[in-house]
Design an enzyme around this catalytic site. Structure first.
Site: not given
Ligand SMILES: CC(=O)OP(=O)(O)O
Ligand SMILES: [Mg+2]
Ligand SMILES: Nc1ncnc2c1ncn2[C@@H]1O[C@H](COP(=O)(O)OP(=O)(O)O)[C@@H](O)[C@H]1O
Length: 394
Positions: A9, A90, A179, A240, A380
């Site tokens: 990953n 991944r 996810h 984010r 995962e």
């Molecule tokens: C798709 C995504 O946000 O993955 P991560 O949580 O690993 O940043």
């Molecule tokens: Mg993660």
């Protein structure tokens, strides 16, 4: 191990890896390489109950993967003698094309590269891992398992945006969701905990890690999820923003002259809990809130309120849920966030058992609760290994 798979990953500045049996999902070895590209990288390698940690300068992902190979040689079995059936990767964005795992060839690699525009934080790093592993292990099948694949079952009412048709038809604009391996694994485990088949139950999964998303899983199939075209939509995350009025982007562009690249970076890398508190890590936010920091307290409220709104709307979308499952770093560890996210959902049939919540589950609702609430550690890497083994058997 009967079907050992090396799962990789690759993140923007880290690589997580595991040697997993694709049949039993047992992991014999796992590791994490952090701070790739910085002055000092940290490699943590776990094998046979022991933890080995080392620091080194790892300039890029190629150097990181070489350090991983060396760690396997030093501790336990070298990868060349592990009897690997595949290396599994991944890959976050699979677009409309990849709704199943695939064996990577040049053409698939090219397609993953083209999808980078839709997951700029993730796909380039995933691809880098694929490229280096193809060189390191040229004889092994390299399999890509996509975060988006599990959500390919979403109906049009959930995945179509009300935007001009050319955006949808020519530019692939739609909800994809992410996810997916986690939502798939955890929703299956939730059904198992209820003692029912996944086909008989409706489950809401809250995957709360650095990136975070909620999904509505109806009888084993994803019918909606909070992330969209990219992993930016939905919940408030570490860095984010999650949902905002899209007009904020145009407003800020007009007000400040900021470029779209700057605004993209601001919403993906400089927003979320970081923008509200100065901290990304939920443990630090909780500690600040506990010591009376008002902005941390409000940020936690915002974080939980957003999750609560999604859970409430997914109970409606599913026409009732049998279980709500919390998973990933925050979901598995923060009783405070789980309680905050479920407050006031009593009217919808969610009765939290506070002592069980503090103890961490697995079941954290009262026996009378119409909806069973659970804490389920995600896996995962195990899910990726299992899908890879299934692909190679078929
Ligand atoms: C798709 C995504 O946000 O993955 P991560 O949580 O690993 O940043
Ligand atoms: Mg993660
Ligand atoms: N004990 C804890 N309490 C609260 N949050 C935690 C705890 N342990 C880990 N976390 C949170 O989990 C996050 C990482 O989750 P994880 O699922 O590993 O994310 P990712 O895979 O996206 O890196 C950390 O940023 C931290 O905020």
């Amino acid at each position: 191990m009967s079907a050992p798979v090396l799962v990789i990953n690759s993140g923007s500045s880290s690589i997580k890896y595991q040697l997993v049996d694709g049949e039993t999902l047992e992991a014999s070895t796992s590791g994490l390489i952090e701070r790739i590209g910085q002055a000092e990288s940290i490699l943590t390698h776990r094998h046979a109950g022991e933890k080995h940690q080392a620091t080194a300068h790892l300039a890029d992902h190629a150097a990181g993967l070489e350090a991983m190979v060396a760690a396997f040689e030093e501790h336990g079995t070298p990868l060349s003698e592990a009897g690997l059936i595949a290396v599994a990767h991944r890959v976050v964005h699979g677009g409309e094309r990849f709704v199943q795992p695939v064996v990577v060839d040049d053409e698939v690699e090219q397609a993953i590269e083209e999808l980078s525009a839709l997951a700029p934080l993730h796909n380039p790093a995933n691809l880098e891992g694929v490229r280096v592993a193809r060189k390191l292990f040229p004889k092994l099948p390299q399999v890509a398992v996509f975060d988006t694949a599990f959500h390919a079952t979403m109906p049009e009412r959930a995945h179509l945006y009300a935007v001009p048709s050319a955006w949808r038809e020519e530019h692939g604009v739609r909800r994809y969701g992410f996810h997916g391996t986690s939502h798939a694994y955890v929703s299956r485990k939730a059904a198992e905990l209820l003692g029912r088949s996944p086909k008989e139950v409706n489950v809401i999964v809250a995957h709360l890690g650095n990136g975070a998303s909620v999904s509505a899983v109806e009888r084993g199939r994803s019918i909606d999820t909070s992330m969209g075209l990219t992993p930016l939509e939905g919940l408030v995350m570490g860095t984010r923003s999650g949902d905002i009025d899209p007009a904020i982007v145009f407003h800020m562009h007009r007000q400040t002259g900021a470029s779209f690249a700057d605004l993209d970076a601001a919403l993906n890398k400089e927003s979320g809990m970081l923008a509200l508190t100065g901290q990304i890590d939920m443990r630090a936010v909780e500690a600040a809130a506990a010591s009376g920091d008002r902005s941390a307290q409000i940020a936690l409220e915002i974080y939980c309120y957003r999750i609560r709104k999604y859970i409430g709307s997914y109970i409606a979308a599913l026409g009732g849920a049998d279980a709500i499952a919390f998973t990933a770093g925050v979901g598995e560890n923060s009783a405070e966030v789980r309680a905050g996210a479920l407050g006031s959902l009593v009217a919808l049939g969610v009765h939290l058992d506070e002592a069980a919540n503090a103890a961490g589950g697995p079941v954290i609702s009262t026996p009378q609760s119409p909806i069973t609430v659970m804490v389920i550690p995600t896996n995962e890497e195990g899910e990726i290994a299992s899908q890879t083994a299934a692909l190679l058997r078929s």
